[in-house]
Design an enzyme around this catalytic site. Structure first.
Site, short mmCIF file in Angstrom:
data_model
loop_
_atom_site.label_atom_id
_atom_site.label_comp_id
_atom_site.label_asym_id
_atom_site.label_seq_id
_atom_site.Cartn_x
_atom_site.Cartn_y
_atom_site.Cartn_z
N ASP A 71 52.69 19.49 5.47
CA ASP A 71 52.24 18.53 4.46
C ASP A 71 53.29 18.20 3.40
O ASP A 71 53.03 18.29 2.20
CB ASP A 71 50.95 19.04 3.78
CG ASP A 71 49.81 19.16 4.77
OD1 ASP A 71 50.02 18.86 5.95
OD2 ASP A 71 48.69 19.54 4.35
N ASN A 95 41.93 29.24 9.55
CA ASN A 95 41.99 28.77 8.16
C ASN A 95 40.59 28.22 7.88
O ASN A 95 40.28 27.10 8.24
CB ASN A 95 43.03 27.65 8.06
CG ASN A 95 43.10 27.04 6.67
OD1 ASN A 95 42.91 27.72 5.67
ND2 ASN A 95 43.36 25.74 6.60
C1 GDL Z 1 46.36 20.87 6.94
C2 GDL Z 1 46.98 21.94 6.12
C3 GDL Z 1 45.98 22.97 5.64
C4 GDL Z 1 44.61 22.36 5.38
C5 GDL Z 1 44.14 21.76 6.69
C6 GDL Z 1 42.74 21.17 6.68
C7 GDL Z 1 47.97 23.04 8.10
C8 GDL Z 1 49.17 23.67 8.70
N1 GDL Z 1 48.10 22.58 6.84
O1 GDL Z 1 47.03 20.03 7.44
O2 GDL Z 1 46.51 23.53 4.47
O3 GDL Z 1 43.71 23.33 4.95
O4 GDL Z 1 45.02 20.73 7.04
O5 GDL Z 1 42.60 20.18 5.71
O6 GDL Z 1 46.95 22.96 8.72
#
Ligand code: GDL
Length: 692
Positions: free
Chosen positions: A133, A271
């Site tokens: 990003d 994540n």
């Molecule tokens: C992204 C961002 C992450 C974010 C996710 C969802 C990566 C490597 N980076 O692009 O920080 O939380 O989207 O919005 O995934």
């Protein structure tokens, strides 16, 4: 024998274990130290081995990455790293310097090393540099020093890795971290090739799959990227991330990642949702997935027979997770639950709550306890990014049917009885949501409830409105129908300004999952051959009539330069013709002329010579409307541009009808195509081009 969280691929190399766990990598409020410590306990219990520290909005992780931690922060981080160790969880400290680092300045490299040295003194042994990003344009100084952005990133990453003494665990997050970001595609991405070739082999690479939020991650896609990266990627999985939409949270199971992937990956880190307490299912089901090792001996998870993956059933993993989560909901020994610590409950003489209502007085409030079915319904309503759960789908289907057949409700027809019975069933479904809401609101564990509250309140209001609407269709009046009135309360204006924008936009903000389920089609791109001529002509005709112009194009308007190409009258240049296929057949094409001048002469197009100096080549692309996924067309044009570039051309343009909004949008969305002024073009034709 493989242990939970380990995997063949890693075991075979005898060096590294399979990384499994959680990346705190979302935008928004970072988790608290207490929540992170609770996470370590859960990870240990469920057999996950890693926590990856990368909270996007933490000042010193990204924006102020150069700043060292204060004494107080140092104390907190040291304690956190030590808590991770106590729970056998690997703490990976990540830093994101990409917003403003000058790669070629040795002082910047020194600042990065200083910061990571500080964290090393806190007891941390595993690190990561993230370049997701960020702007891809290098500053002037870096352009002088490095041949590409990838070279700059790799140089600094290798330097830091070596400075830290080649840590056992060190990860790099590329700027092109998913297939959709690669130009022209994964296998031909010069950025990824540089990373693969130049990044030291001990460094792992993070990858989110085909997209930022990938619906599916296939074995083939991982094999493809691994061969470019020259290593097995570690998946940064955004399947449960919800930082991009404040109305959504994801309580469905980890899904659509075949367990066959496990031996082909360096690891998987999820994540998840921003709200810590809403991640029980996300993390629990990932842990179940990680236990499905390739040996097939899955001890604690039953074999899923109804689904394709013999080692992992998302449905069963979900039930296991929800069963455990229910116990959490019912437990009161949570910090902050029921009463705050500084407010001791007042003891009455009688000890416990001694109030008992007398005859004729209000009975004490009681509510049924929350059940597993309530949690299943909750998970159906807040399921996965590309999929509502079965109960949610059923509600949408019923509402859709009731709306479409509303005439049956008003007039007595053969369908009236069916309409009424289905309306009643729909009402029952809505009632189940309301009852679930009531029981959740009464759950003893307040911290989970507080994280959930906005979402369940939102869905309850949505359901209330739908319920009132169906009642109105059925001819009801009174309070429920009034909710549909002309003078609503503020909750009648749902979604605020953003909601209003969404409703006004023609397509993008206005897509719903129910009507536009994501494309699951498999597309292939291949070289055009003469047998494709008729299909290409057909697509060209079909798309011309689908364009905005309702004028019979060929008869009334001057031809486009590309008409001859798609009609097969002019042959495309070598290696400059591709077709797109799905399971039905040819569904798109991309054709080009590396030298467009003879075609211009042929149709007597009087444009100035100088145009062909900057833009000697011509391209035309068409994709049928059934292809809703934009990436195949992007990939096709990417391949074509790279062939044109290798022919030595400096630039490429395309011609469009002025009023063909669809094609304007299409080329504009590719990013690189911009309007070009070409003197001498007929009035209704415009050009867009890109330099190569
Ligand atoms: C992204 C961002 C992450 C974010 C996710 C969802 C990566 C490597 N980076 O692009 O920080 O939380 O989207 O919005 O995934």
């Amino acid at each position: 024998m493989s242990t939970p969280g380990s995997a063949e691929g890693r075991a075979r190399t005898g060096t590294k274990r399979f990384i499994s766990g959680v990346v705190e990598g979302f935008y928004g409020r970072p988790w608290t130290m207490e929540q992170r410590t609770e996470l370590f306990k859960r990870e240990q219990k469920w057999g996950l081995n890693t926590y990856f520290y990368a909270p996007k909005n933490d000042y010193k992780h990204r924006m102020y990455w150069r700043d060292l931690y204060s004494a107080e922060e140092a104390g907190q981080l040291t304690a956190l790293i030590s808590a991770a160790k106590q729970h056998d969880v690997e703490f990976i400290y990540a830093i994101s310097p990409g917003l403003d680092i000058t790669f070629s300045n040795p002082k910047e490299v020194a600042a990065l090393k200083r910061k990571l040295d500080q964290v090393r003194h806190f007891g941390c042994r595993s690190f990561s540099l993230l370049f997701d990003d960020i702007e891809t344009e290098m500053c002037a100084a870096d352009k002088q020093a490095f041949s590409s952005f990838a070279h700059a990133q790799v140089a600094i990453t290798n330097a830091v890795y070596q400075h830290l003494g080649d840590p056992e665990t060190f990860l790099f997050c590329p700027t092109d971290y998913c297939a959709a970001f690669c130009t022209p595609d994964v296998s031909q991405s010069s950025y990824l090739h540089t990373v693969g070739e130049k990044l030291l082999p001990g460094i792992d690479v993070l990858w989110t799959g085909p997209k930022v939020v990938s619906q599916k991650i296939s074995v083939e896609s991982i094999e493809e990227v691994s061969s470019v990266l020259k290593r097995a990627p570690v998946i940064w999985d955004n399947i449960h991330a919800n930082d991009y939409d404040p109305q959504r949270t994801f309580l469905g199971p980890f899904k659509d990642r075949p367990t066959e992937l496990i031996p082909k990956l360096g690891g998987v880190l999820t994540n998840p949702n921003c709200e810590f307490d809403l991640n029980f299912v996300a993390i629990h089901t990932l842990a179940t997935w990680c236990k499905a090792t390739a040996g097939g001996a899955q001890r604690d998870v039953e074999m899923g027979d109804e689904e394709q993956d013999p080692r992992y059933s998302p449905q069963k993993a979900l039930t296991l997770a929800l069963t455990d989560w229910l116990q959490e909901f019912l437990s009161t020994d949570q910090p902050g639950a029921r009463q705050s610590s500084d407010e001791e409950p007042v003891q009455t003489d009688g000890g416990e709550s001694s109030y008992a209502p007398g005859a004729g007085e209000m009975p004490l409030y009681t509510a049924e306890p929350l059940s597993l079915d309530d949690l299943k319904l909750l998970s159906d309503l807040f399921h996965l990014p590309y999929e509502h759960g079965p109960a949610a789908r059923a509600m949408l289907q019923e509402l859709d049917w009731l709306k479409k057949h509303s005439r049956a409700a008003a007039a007595e027809t053969d369908e009236t009885a069916e309409w009424r019975s289905r309306a009643q069933q729909f009402d029952g479904m809505c009632d189940a949501v309301v009852q679930m809401f009531n029981r959740l609101s009464n759950a003893p564990n307040r911290s989970i409830l507080y994280d959930l509250y906005n979402y369940i309140c939102d869905i309850k209001s949505g359901v209330d409105l739908a319920r009132a609407f169906v009642k109105t269709l059925g001819g009801a009046s009174g309070p429920s129908a009034q909710r549909m009135s002309e003078d609503p309360e503020p909750w009648g204006f749902r979604g605020g300004l953003s909601g209003e924008f969404q409703r006004m936009l023609p397509c993008h903000g206005n897509r719903d999952l129910f009507r536009h389920p994501p494309a699951t089609a498999v597309y292939s791109i291949r070289e055009y051959c003469t047998e494709d001529k008729l299909e290409v002509q057909r697509i060209s005709r079909e798309m011309q009539s689908a364009g905005e112009s309702k004028v019979p194009v060929m008869m009334m308007q001057p031809p486009l330069l590309c008409d001859g190409l798609s009609a097969g009258e002019i042959s495309p240049s070598p290696q400059c013709a591709l077709v797109l296929e799905d399971e039905v057949g040819v569904c798109g094409y991309a054709l080009a002329l590396t030298d467009a001048k003879p075609a211009a002469t042929k149709i007597q197009r009087a444009v100035s010579e100088s145009v062909f100096k900057d833009f000697p080549s011509l391209v035309t692309v068409q994709v049928l409307q059934r292809v809703t996924d934009p990436s195949p067309a992007k990939r096709m044009i990417g391949r074509l541009l790279s062939s044109i570039r290798s022919s030595g051309s400096r630039g490429v343009f395309c011609e469009l009808r002025q009023n063909d909004r669809r094609m304007h949008d299409f080329y504009a969305k590719l990013g690189s195509f911009k309007p070009v002024q070409i003197p001498g073009l007929p009035a209704d034709i415009v050009a867009m081009g890109t330099s190569l």
